[in-house]
Write an enzyme that holds these catalytic residues in place. Structure first.
Site, mmCIF file in Angstrom:
data_model
loop_
_atom_site.group_PDB
_atom_site.id
_atom_site.type_symbol
_atom_site.label_atom_id
_atom_site.label_comp_id
_atom_site.label_asym_id
_atom_site.label_seq_id
_atom_site.Cartn_x
_atom_site.Cartn_y
_atom_site.Cartn_z
ATOM 1 N N ASP A 180 1.198 -1.280 -0.299
ATOM 2 C CA ASP A 180 0.028 -0.441 0.434
ATOM 3 C C ASP A 180 1.258 0.713 0.083
ATOM 4 O O ASP A 180 2.014 1.568 0.769
ATOM 5 C CB ASP A 180 -1.009 -0.247 1.509
ATOM 6 C CG ASP A 180 -2.277 1.375 1.250
ATOM 7 O OD1 ASP A 180 -2.233 1.141 -0.306
ATOM 8 O OD2 ASP A 180 -2.691 1.107 2.236
ATOM 9 N N TRP A 238 2.713 7.523 -2.376
ATOM 10 C CA TRP A 238 3.880 7.808 -2.851
ATOM 11 C C TRP A 238 4.739 9.515 -3.546
ATOM 12 O O TRP A 238 5.398 9.210 -3.582
ATOM 13 C CB TRP A 238 4.451 6.601 -3.278
ATOM 14 C CG TRP A 238 6.191 6.630 -3.082
ATOM 15 C CD1 TRP A 238 7.326 6.231 -2.168
ATOM 16 C CD2 TRP A 238 6.779 7.293 -4.259
ATOM 17 N NE1 TRP A 238 8.786 6.976 -2.789
ATOM 18 C CE2 TRP A 238 8.736 6.710 -4.187
ATOM 19 C CE3 TRP A 238 6.948 6.704 -5.813
ATOM 20 C CZ2 TRP A 238 9.960 6.873 -5.579
ATOM 21 C CZ3 TRP A 238 7.188 7.496 -6.237
ATOM 22 C CH2 TRP A 238 8.961 6.768 -6.417
ATOM 23 N N HIS A 276 2.362 3.106 -8.837
ATOM 24 C CA HIS A 276 2.836 2.003 -9.174
ATOM 25 C C HIS A 276 3.914 1.490 -9.866
ATOM 26 O O HIS A 276 3.955 -0.089 -9.695
ATOM 27 C CB HIS A 276 1.520 1.808 -10.136
ATOM 28 C CG HIS A 276 0.522 2.231 -9.261
ATOM 29 N ND1 HIS A 276 0.331 2.097 -8.027
ATOM 30 C CD2 HIS A 276 -0.557 3.031 -9.799
ATOM 31 C CE1 HIS A 276 -0.800 2.445 -8.277
ATOM 32 N NE2 HIS A 276 -1.926 3.154 -8.566
ATOM 33 N N THR A 335 -11.062 -6.400 -5.761
ATOM 34 C CA THR A 335 -12.166 -6.418 -6.214
ATOM 35 C C THR A 335 -12.641 -5.092 -6.124
ATOM 36 O O THR A 335 -13.097 -4.756 -7.648
ATOM 37 C CB THR A 335 -13.102 -7.474 -6.006
ATOM 38 O OG1 THR A 335 -12.648 -7.549 -4.099
ATOM 39 C CG2 THR A 335 -13.331 -8.729 -5.903
ATOM 40 N N GLU A 336 -12.123 -4.033 -4.947
ATOM 41 C CA GLU A 336 -12.751 -3.009 -4.939
ATOM 42 C C GLU A 336 -11.975 -1.657 -5.911
ATOM 43 O O GLU A 336 -12.092 -1.236 -6.487
ATOM 44 C CB GLU A 336 -12.545 -2.564 -3.385
ATOM 45 C CG GLU A 336 -13.690 -2.815 -2.502
ATOM 46 C CD GLU A 336 -12.949 -4.556 -2.579
ATOM 47 O OE1 GLU A 336 -11.389 -4.980 -2.277
ATOM 48 O OE2 GLU A 336 -13.885 -5.639 -1.946
ATOM 49 N N ASN A 337 -10.518 -2.376 -6.069
ATOM 50 C CA ASN A 337 -9.516 -1.744 -7.643
ATOM 51 C C ASN A 337 -10.244 -1.184 -8.276
ATOM 52 O O ASN A 337 -9.752 -0.271 -9.285
ATOM 53 C CB ASN A 337 -8.189 -1.898 -7.308
ATOM 54 C CG ASN A 337 -7.576 -2.109 -5.932
ATOM 55 O OD1 ASN A 337 -6.331 -2.911 -5.635
ATOM 56 N ND2 ASN A 337 -7.878 -1.540 -4.987
ATOM 57 N N ARG A 382 1.589 -5.279 6.125
ATOM 58 C CA ARG A 382 0.910 -4.106 4.934
ATOM 59 C C ARG A 382 2.012 -2.945 5.807
ATOM 60 O O ARG A 382 2.110 -2.420 6.544
ATOM 61 C CB ARG A 382 -0.026 -3.650 6.060
ATOM 62 C CG ARG A 382 -0.881 -2.644 5.196
ATOM 63 C CD ARG A 382 -2.583 -2.310 5.587
ATOM 64 N NE ARG A 382 -2.598 -1.791 4.768
ATOM 65 C CZ ARG A 382 -4.305 -1.231 4.235
ATOM 66 N NH1 ARG A 382 -5.381 -2.437 4.415
ATOM 67 N NH2 ARG A 382 -4.656 -0.538 3.092
ATOM 68 N N ARG A 408 -5.522 -1.821 8.606
ATOM 69 C CA ARG A 408 -6.472 -2.676 7.979
ATOM 70 C C ARG A 408 -6.189 -3.562 7.070
ATOM 71 O O ARG A 408 -5.064 -3.759 7.010
ATOM 72 C CB ARG A 408 -7.182 -1.392 7.109
ATOM 73 C CG ARG A 408 -8.150 -0.509 7.642
ATOM 74 C CD ARG A 408 -9.148 0.712 6.116
ATOM 75 N NE ARG A 408 -8.350 1.396 5.433
ATOM 76 C CZ ARG A 408 -7.386 2.291 5.824
ATOM 77 N NH1 ARG A 408 -7.977 2.434 6.498
ATOM 78 N NH2 ARG A 408 -6.790 2.399 4.607
ATOM 79 N N ILE A 409 -6.840 -5.078 7.452
ATOM 80 C CA ILE A 409 -6.682 -5.610 6.112
ATOM 81 C C ILE A 409 -7.501 -5.586 5.052
ATOM 82 O O ILE A 409 -7.359 -6.613 4.007
ATOM 83 C CB ILE A 409 -7.271 -7.344 7.597
ATOM 84 C CG1 ILE A 409 -6.767 -6.796 8.696
ATOM 85 C CG2 ILE A 409 -7.482 -8.050 6.541
ATOM 86 C CD1 ILE A 409 -5.571 -7.321 8.504
ATOM 87 N N SER A 410 -7.984 -4.923 4.451
ATOM 88 C CA SER A 410 -8.862 -4.682 3.491
ATOM 89 C C SER A 410 -9.345 -5.672 2.787
ATOM 90 O O SER A 410 -8.874 -5.732 1.607
ATOM 91 C CB SER A 410 -8.057 -3.420 2.476
ATOM 92 O OG SER A 410 -7.754 -2.748 3.276
HETATM 93 C C1 FPP Z 1 -1.410 0.297 -3.419
HETATM 94 O O1 FPP Z 1 -0.765 1.633 -3.458
HETATM 95 C C2 FPP Z 1 -0.938 -0.803 -4.395
HETATM 96 C C3 FPP Z 1 -1.885 -1.249 -5.286
HETATM 97 C C4 FPP Z 1 -3.509 -1.147 -5.924
HETATM 98 C C5 FPP Z 1 -1.643 -1.499 -6.650
HETATM 99 C C6 FPP Z 1 0.113 -2.563 -6.171
HETATM 100 C C7 FPP Z 1 1.176 -2.302 -7.607
HETATM 101 C C8 FPP Z 1 2.247 -2.872 -7.395
HETATM 102 C C9 FPP Z 1 3.028 -2.511 -7.026
HETATM 103 C C10 FPP Z 1 2.768 -2.586 -9.087
HETATM 104 C C11 FPP Z 1 2.144 -3.812 -10.122
HETATM 105 C C12 FPP Z 1 2.164 -5.277 -9.498
HETATM 106 C C13 FPP Z 1 2.920 -6.640 -9.944
HETATM 107 C C14 FPP Z 1 2.603 -7.739 -8.663
HETATM 108 C C15 FPP Z 1 3.972 -6.443 -11.165
HETATM 109 P P1 FPP Z 1 -2.448 2.810 -2.970
HETATM 110 O O2 FPP Z 1 -2.567 2.519 -5.080
HETATM 111 O O3 FPP Z 1 -3.930 1.984 -2.774
HETATM 112 O O4 FPP Z 1 -1.652 4.026 -2.778
HETATM 113 P P2 FPP Z 1 -2.280 5.113 -1.787
HETATM 114 O O5 FPP Z 1 -3.255 4.510 -0.746
HETATM 115 O O6 FPP Z 1 -1.307 5.775 -1.847
HETATM 116 O O7 FPP Z 1 -3.479 5.412 -2.763
#
Ligand code: FPP
Length: 246
Positions: free
Chosen positions: A21, A26, A38, A67-69, A189, A195-197
């Protein structure tokens, strides 16, 4: 700074799961788009996989897309899927070189066809590897996983394949996406959220939880070592008393 060498190799967690997360925050801190976070998150994935393989951790499970993403802006979802496809393509050789077997959990059919195809190819081309099992949770939701398992078991009861008295934890386990994985020992995490989300709710029943205040793209070897050191310093009682364990 801690290094892998400091860890007690006889007390490593068998199954490590990570909620990666903080990519978006970042990027925001640097005045960039979330996508940039990402992209840099991928490098943290590479390093973490490599370090876990070096340690001979047997199972590593990464929450890559929930699933929420799907509710995120279309452009972000598309970029995440593209990143997945390009990473799988690039990393196939390294996975094989390190004897890593890839697997996936979640509603894989809901992924774009390109991602499904690439995933199937890498899973098949690493299926004979005998080292670490790296599992990507993609379009994964724990409640959905449990719902599907309940439906499948109910159907088997209806068709007299199984009787209700025989439904035990093992039966439930075999109907989860994670039927090929042991319970999680250590759940990490990043990003400071506690959170476990909707991640592996059934499978973390006795896991040690470790929350770290570092955004995922900054997660490095010493953070992983700190998490495992913390795990090694805890007493896992599984409901028993300290005296019983001794
Ligand atoms: C959470 O950060 C991250 C994700 C939802 C995606 C994780 C994906 C990667 C690390 C890249 C691709 C993965 C692979 C396996 C090649 P966030 O976007 O929720 O950050 P925030 O909480 O600061 O908004």
């Amino acid at each position: 700074m801690h290094t892998l060498e400091e860890l007690n190799k006889n007390r490593l967690p068998k199954h490590v799961a990570i909620i990666m997360d903080g990519n978006g925050r970042w990027a925001k801190e640097r005045g960039k788009l979330r996508i940039f976070g990402h992209q840099n998150g991928v490098e943290a994935v590479r390093k973490t996989v490599e370090n876990c393989a070096k340690l001979q951790i047997q199972f590593l499970t990464l929450y890559a897309f929930s699933t929420e993403n799907w509710n995120r802006p279309k452009i972000e979802v598309e970029t995440l899927m593209k990143l997945l496809v390009s990473s799988l393509r690039k990393e196939l050789k390294t996975l094989n070189k390190n004897n890593i077997k890839l697997s996936a959990i979640g509603n894989i059919d809901s992924l774009p066809s390109k991602a499904q195809k690439e995933l199937a190819e890498v899973i098949s081309k690493t299926s004979k590897n005998t080292g670490m099992t790296l599992t990507l949770a993609l379009s994964y939701g724990s409640r959905e996983e449990i719902k599907i398992a309940v439906k499948e078991i109910a159907l088997k009861v209806k068709n007299n394949i199984i009787s209700p008295e025989n439904i035990d934890e093992a039966v439930i386990n075999t109907h989860l996406y994670t039927h090929f994985l042991p319970d999680v020992d250590l759940l990490i995490r990043t990003s400071g959220e506690h959170r476990i989300s909707n991640f592996l709710l059934w499978q973390i029943a006795y896991a040690e939880l470790y929350f770290i205040d570092v955004f995922w793209p900054d997660f490095r070897e010493h953070h992983l070592v700190e998490a495992i050191l913390s795990y090694q310093n805890r007493e896992r009682r599984f409901g028993k008393t300290s005296e019983q364990l001794n």
